[in-house]
Motif scaffolding. Structure first.
Motif, mmCIF file in Angstrom:
data_model
loop_
_atom_site.group_PDB
_atom_site.id
_atom_site.type_symbol
_atom_site.label_atom_id
_atom_site.label_comp_id
_atom_site.label_asym_id
_atom_site.label_seq_id
_atom_site.Cartn_x
_atom_site.Cartn_y
_atom_site.Cartn_z
ATOM 1 N N ARG A 14 0.587 -1.277 -0.075
ATOM 2 C CA ARG A 14 0.135 0.291 -0.167
ATOM 3 C C ARG A 14 0.882 1.283 0.064
ATOM 4 O O ARG A 14 0.275 2.208 -0.585
ATOM 5 C CB ARG A 14 -0.883 -0.274 1.221
ATOM 6 N N THR B 272 0.481 9.309 4.504
ATOM 7 C CA THR B 272 0.253 7.714 4.568
ATOM 8 C C THR B 272 1.364 7.275 5.555
ATOM 9 O O THR B 272 2.455 7.337 5.311
ATOM 10 C CB THR B 272 0.328 7.264 3.388
ATOM 11 N N GLN C 198 1.076 16.662 -11.018
ATOM 12 C CA GLN C 198 -0.021 17.602 -11.849
ATOM 13 C C GLN C 198 -0.056 19.058 -11.091
ATOM 14 O O GLN C 198 -0.547 19.734 -11.846
ATOM 15 C CB GLN C 198 -1.439 16.886 -11.660
ATOM 16 N N GLU D 198 2.158 11.244 -8.821
ATOM 17 C CA GLU D 198 1.422 11.841 -9.696
ATOM 18 C C GLU D 198 0.456 13.116 -9.343
ATOM 19 O O GLU D 198 0.351 14.140 -10.163
ATOM 20 C CB GLU D 198 0.233 10.780 -10.254
ATOM 21 N N SER D 199 0.095 13.038 -8.168
ATOM 22 C CA SER D 199 -0.637 14.453 -7.752
ATOM 23 C C SER D 199 0.435 15.518 -7.683
ATOM 24 O O SER D 199 -0.127 16.606 -7.978
ATOM 25 C CB SER D 199 -1.210 14.127 -6.408
ATOM 26 N N ASP E 2 10.476 9.357 -9.519
ATOM 27 C CA ASP E 2 9.624 8.121 -9.192
ATOM 28 C C ASP E 2 9.716 7.467 -7.992
ATOM 29 O O ASP E 2 10.610 7.900 -7.162
ATOM 30 C CB ASP E 2 9.699 7.248 -10.587
ATOM 31 N N ALA F 8 3.115 6.196 -5.532
ATOM 32 C CA ALA F 8 2.871 6.556 -6.774
ATOM 33 C C ALA F 8 1.914 7.607 -6.981
ATOM 34 O O ALA F 8 2.002 8.497 -7.883
ATOM 35 C CB ALA F 8 2.641 5.261 -7.522
ATOM 36 N N GLN F 9 0.775 7.525 -6.363
ATOM 37 C CA GLN F 9 -0.420 8.526 -6.379
ATOM 38 C C GLN F 9 0.119 9.770 -5.833
ATOM 39 O O GLN F 9 -0.331 11.243 -6.555
ATOM 40 C CB GLN F 9 -1.575 7.841 -5.483
ATOM 41 N N ALA F 10 0.788 9.967 -4.918
ATOM 42 C CA ALA F 10 1.364 11.130 -4.282
ATOM 43 C C ALA F 10 2.328 11.958 -5.327
ATOM 44 O O ALA F 10 2.160 13.045 -5.643
ATOM 45 C CB ALA F 10 2.115 10.895 -3.119
ATOM 46 N N GLU G 223 1.710 2.010 -3.463
ATOM 47 C CA GLU G 223 0.761 2.469 -4.361
ATOM 48 C C GLU G 223 0.483 4.000 -3.812
ATOM 49 O O GLU G 223 0.319 4.804 -4.764
ATOM 50 C CB GLU G 223 -0.497 1.765 -3.918
ATOM 51 N N ALA G 224 0.398 4.195 -2.538
ATOM 52 C CA ALA G 224 0.206 5.685 -1.991
ATOM 53 C C ALA G 224 1.338 6.621 -2.644
ATOM 54 O O ALA G 224 1.269 7.766 -2.947
ATOM 55 C CB ALA G 224 0.029 5.527 -0.659
ATOM 56 N N CYS H 186 6.404 16.396 -2.763
ATOM 57 C CA CYS H 186 5.763 15.432 -1.820
ATOM 58 C C CYS H 186 7.055 14.896 -1.121
ATOM 59 O O CYS H 186 8.295 14.998 -1.740
ATOM 60 C CB CYS H 186 4.948 14.378 -2.302
#
Length: 278
Positions: A122, A183, A136, A132-133, A244, A128-130, A125-126, A141
């Protein structure tokens, strides 16, 4: 605080409760369909003069006792509809129960069973989302790696049960210190990680790391035993230290291990020129 209490406090809201709510959308659709069907049959019967035809039949063949037969058929139909509604409700409850079990299994696969924090899967996953956010929104982060100091002697001297209680207490301290939207995860053994969103600068992350190190290093009383463990923290910030998830994790890990030989409780801060210590 018990393990179950901590899991409830740290647990995700994604875990479905599996409670039975009546009626739900599927049942409303089913009931509506039955009402439309009955209304359609009634309209058809009126259009073809079915009721007049039945009346003439009953008057012509009074000895057949058709009134009783029709009443019996009506009762059977009503009972069948009630049985169908009850059975449909049972099936809907079973579907909800299975969906809740699937969601719980999905959630359990992404959370550490001991501490209730996110697990390594998890965490990635979090992260990678952070990233990407942050990409954008053109913000930053941060990744914090936390490794406990002097934890192995706790296990060796007092046993794994006491060691587990220490890990649970540390997890609670990390979860309480983590800012909103962060997270917190147990990555394995005595290693933890924190992902911080919308980082305003390195100073804020350094302050959080110092707080975590200070809180974790406080003496804790477990029964009749007083224990002290320390924490070394490694920091990496997107996009300065990596673009990344893998590069950020590697940078934070290197910063943490670079800080360990100096002294316990040190903060390792990765930057584009290497690792610096604070």
């Amino acid at each position: 605080m018990s393990k179950n209490d901590l899991r409830r406090q740290l647990g995700s809201s994604e875990i479905a409760s599996g409670d039975v709510r009546w009626p739900d959308r599927r049942m409303l659709v089913l009931v509506g369909s039955w009402i439309l069907l009955v209304a359609g049959l009634f309209a058809f019967a009126v259009k073809v003069d079915l009721f007049d035809w039945l009346y003439r039949i009953t008057r012509t063949h009074e000895d057949w006792q058709l009134d009783e037969i029709l009443a019996l058929l009506l009762c059977v139909g009503v009972v069948s509809l009630v049985f169908l509604a009850v059975r449909t409700r049972q099936l809907a409850h079973e579907v909800r129960r299975r969906e809740a079990a699937e969601r719980l299994a999905h959630d359990s696969a992404r959370h550490d069973p001991l501490t209730g924090l996110a697990n390594g899967r998890r965490f990635r996953e979090a992260l990678a989302q952070a990233i990407e956010s942050a990409r954008q929104s053109q913000s930053s982060c941060a990744v914090l790696f936390i490794d406990l100091d002097r934890f192995k002697p706790v296990n060796d001297m007092h046993g794994h049960a006491v060691g587990d209680e220490v890990l649970i207490d540390v997890a609670q301290q990390i979860a309480l210190a983590a800012p909103a939207g962060a997270t917190a995860a147990r990555l394995g053994g005595d290693e933890f990680g924190v992902i911080v969103m919308a980082v305003p600068g390195r100073e804020s992350v350094l302050f959080l790391s110092q707080r975590l190190s200070r809180d974790i290093s406080k003496a804790r009383q477990l029964g009749e035993v007083q224990l002290e463990v320390g924490a070394t923290v490694g920091i990496a910030i997107f996009p300065d230290d990596g673009h990344d998830a893998n590069s950020l994790i590697k940078a934070a890990d290197q910063a943490m291990y670079a800080a360990k030989p100096s002294r316990r409780g040190l903060i390792g801060l990765s930057d584009s020129n290497g690792v610096i210590a604070n």
